[in-house]
Design an enzyme around this catalytic site. Structure first.
Site, mmCIF file in Angstrom:
data_model
loop_
_atom_site.group_PDB
_atom_site.id
_atom_site.type_symbol
_atom_site.label_atom_id
_atom_site.label_comp_id
_atom_site.label_asym_id
_atom_site.label_seq_id
_atom_site.Cartn_x
_atom_site.Cartn_y
_atom_site.Cartn_z
ATOM 1 N N GLY A 107 46.363 -33.952 25.458
ATOM 2 C CA GLY A 107 46.560 -32.868 26.432
ATOM 3 C C GLY A 107 45.568 -31.762 26.164
ATOM 4 O O GLY A 107 45.752 -30.971 25.235
ATOM 5 N N SER A 117 55.182 -18.595 32.160
ATOM 6 C CA SER A 117 54.582 -19.896 32.501
ATOM 7 C C SER A 117 55.290 -20.517 33.709
ATOM 8 O O SER A 117 54.654 -21.185 34.528
ATOM 9 C CB SER A 117 54.631 -20.834 31.297
ATOM 10 O OG SER A 117 55.949 -20.970 30.827
ATOM 11 N N LYS A 146 63.694 -19.513 20.724
ATOM 12 C CA LYS A 146 62.645 -19.552 21.760
ATOM 13 C C LYS A 146 63.229 -20.090 23.062
ATOM 14 O O LYS A 146 62.889 -19.627 24.150
ATOM 15 C CB LYS A 146 61.470 -20.427 21.278
ATOM 16 C CG LYS A 146 60.302 -20.530 22.272
ATOM 17 C CD LYS A 146 59.519 -19.223 22.383
ATOM 18 C CE LYS A 146 58.568 -19.122 23.555
ATOM 19 N NZ LYS A 146 57.387 -19.894 23.533
#
Ligand SMILES: NC(=O)C1=CN([C@@H]2O[C@H](COP(=O)(O)OP(=O)(O)OC[C@H]3O[C@@H](n4cnc5c(N)ncnc54)[C@H](OP(=O)(O)O)[C@@H]3O)[C@@H](O)[C@H]2O)C=CC1
Ligand SMILES: CC(C)(CO)C(=O)C(=O)O
Length: 303
Positions: free
Chosen positions: A7, A244, A176
């Protein structure tokens, strides 16, 4: 070390260039059948670096000491499963993504699995990557075999500091996840930067309360107030950011909601808990995503 980076987007290019500078041998692994890839990164001090790496070389993969996975969460398990037969059995696989649930999907993989959570920030502008802010990358074991790889944190620390090893990474991953459950869907629905959530304290609190309950059942004893304080700290520190998920929705890309709120809901159900506020947010984001995915082609549908 010989490292394959799976990636080569924002985080992938960041790690490729940083590891290259430490004289590691690197290749990128792409979705498309190309034999080379470029990393074009503008660093936080404005320095520009443009490098070309080998890509998709199976012999290189078969001799790699590390597979560093910098994919979106929903891309991880298919892509990793595709490569594990050719990766040496003792070479660790480090998963660096937002959200949770990929470890469960990769159960049965023989290699040591490691989980990473990062506050590094990088964004793509066309084919270029801007390293927006330095941060901290926490890594730790994702399976039993992963427990023997704490030394990797030292090599990574030299390349892209700071990197810290944690024997119990799950507590950090859940914190998170809480941040992403609160900030990502709300900013995507209200089409606002992270800081604008300060005008919606009630919504943030309802989400965090439900996450705190699930975390407690998972064995992570955090107070509701403590978790909420932490989420507000992150909102403050990233006030100017478009999350995001907001970026994905604006660009009509598949989001990571299945691995963020979706994962929370799965764990809530497993403990017999209801999480109505998170459920509503999940449905709202899925509806948005389905609306634009229905009219495009070649994108994945919902689970
Ligand atoms: N960027 C950041 O600052 C941060 C990101 N994260 C998390 O890290 C993860 C990665 O983020 P980011 O780097 O921004 O994402 P990007 O979308 O920039 O990078 C992912 C890359 O993987 C490629 N890709 C997709 N499918 C495959 C496949 N099957 N095989 C090989 N390559 C593939 C994509 O190519 P294509 O685009 O052509 O599909 C793209 O280049 C996400 O979970 C994100 O939430 C966490 C903290 C900070
Ligand atoms: C911490 C936060 C919310 C920063 O924007 C993030 O991880 C994201 O956008 O996915």
């Amino acid at each position: 070390m010989k490292i394959t980076v799976l990636g080569c987007g924002a985080l992938g290019q960041l790690w490729l260039t940083a590891l290259y500078k430490q004289h590691h041998q690197l290749q990128g692994w792409l979705r498309v059948p190309q034999t080379s890839c470029t990393a074009d990164v503008t660093e936080t001090d404005g320095t520009h670096i443009n490098l070309t790496f080998t890509a998709n070389n199976r012999d290189f993969l078969a001799h790699s000491d590390l597979l560093l996975v910098t994919l979106k969460a929903w891309q991880v398990s298919d892509a990793v499963r595709h490569l594990v037969a050719e990766l040496p059995e003792n070479s660790p696989i480090l998963l660096l993504h937002n959200g949770m649930g990929t470890l469960e999907e990769l159960k049965g993989v023989r290699q040591p699995l490691l989980v990473g959570v990062t506050t590094q920030a990088a964004k793509r502008e066309g084919n270029k990557v801007i390293h927006v802010a330095s941060g901290l990358t926490h890594i730790g074991p994702g399976n039993e075999a992963g427990q023997r790889h704490s030394g990797l944190a030292v090599a990574l620390q030299h390349a892209l500091p700071d990197v810290a090893w944690h024997d119990n990474i799950s507590a950090i991953a859940w914190k998170k996840l809480a941040v992403n459950c609160a900030i990502n869907p709300l900013t995507a629905l209200h089409d606002c930067n992270n800081g604008a959530l300060r005008a919606r304290p009630g919504e943030v609190e309802l989400i965090c309360n439900e996450v705190a309950l699930v975390m407690a059942r998972e064995g992570h004893h955090t107070s509701r107030e403590g978790l909420l304080d932490y989420v507000w700290q992150v909102i403050g520190a990233t006030a100017g950011n478009a999350s995001s998920m907001l970026q994905d929705v604006r660009a009509r890309r598949h989001t990571e909601i299945d691995y963020i709120t979706g994962y929370l809901l799965k764990r809530a159900r497993a403990h017999g808990l209801e999480a109505p506020h998170n459920s509503r947010l999940f449905e709202q984001i899925k509806r948005k995503e389905n609306d634009y995915e229905r009219i495009s082609t070649g994108l994945p549908g919902a689970w």
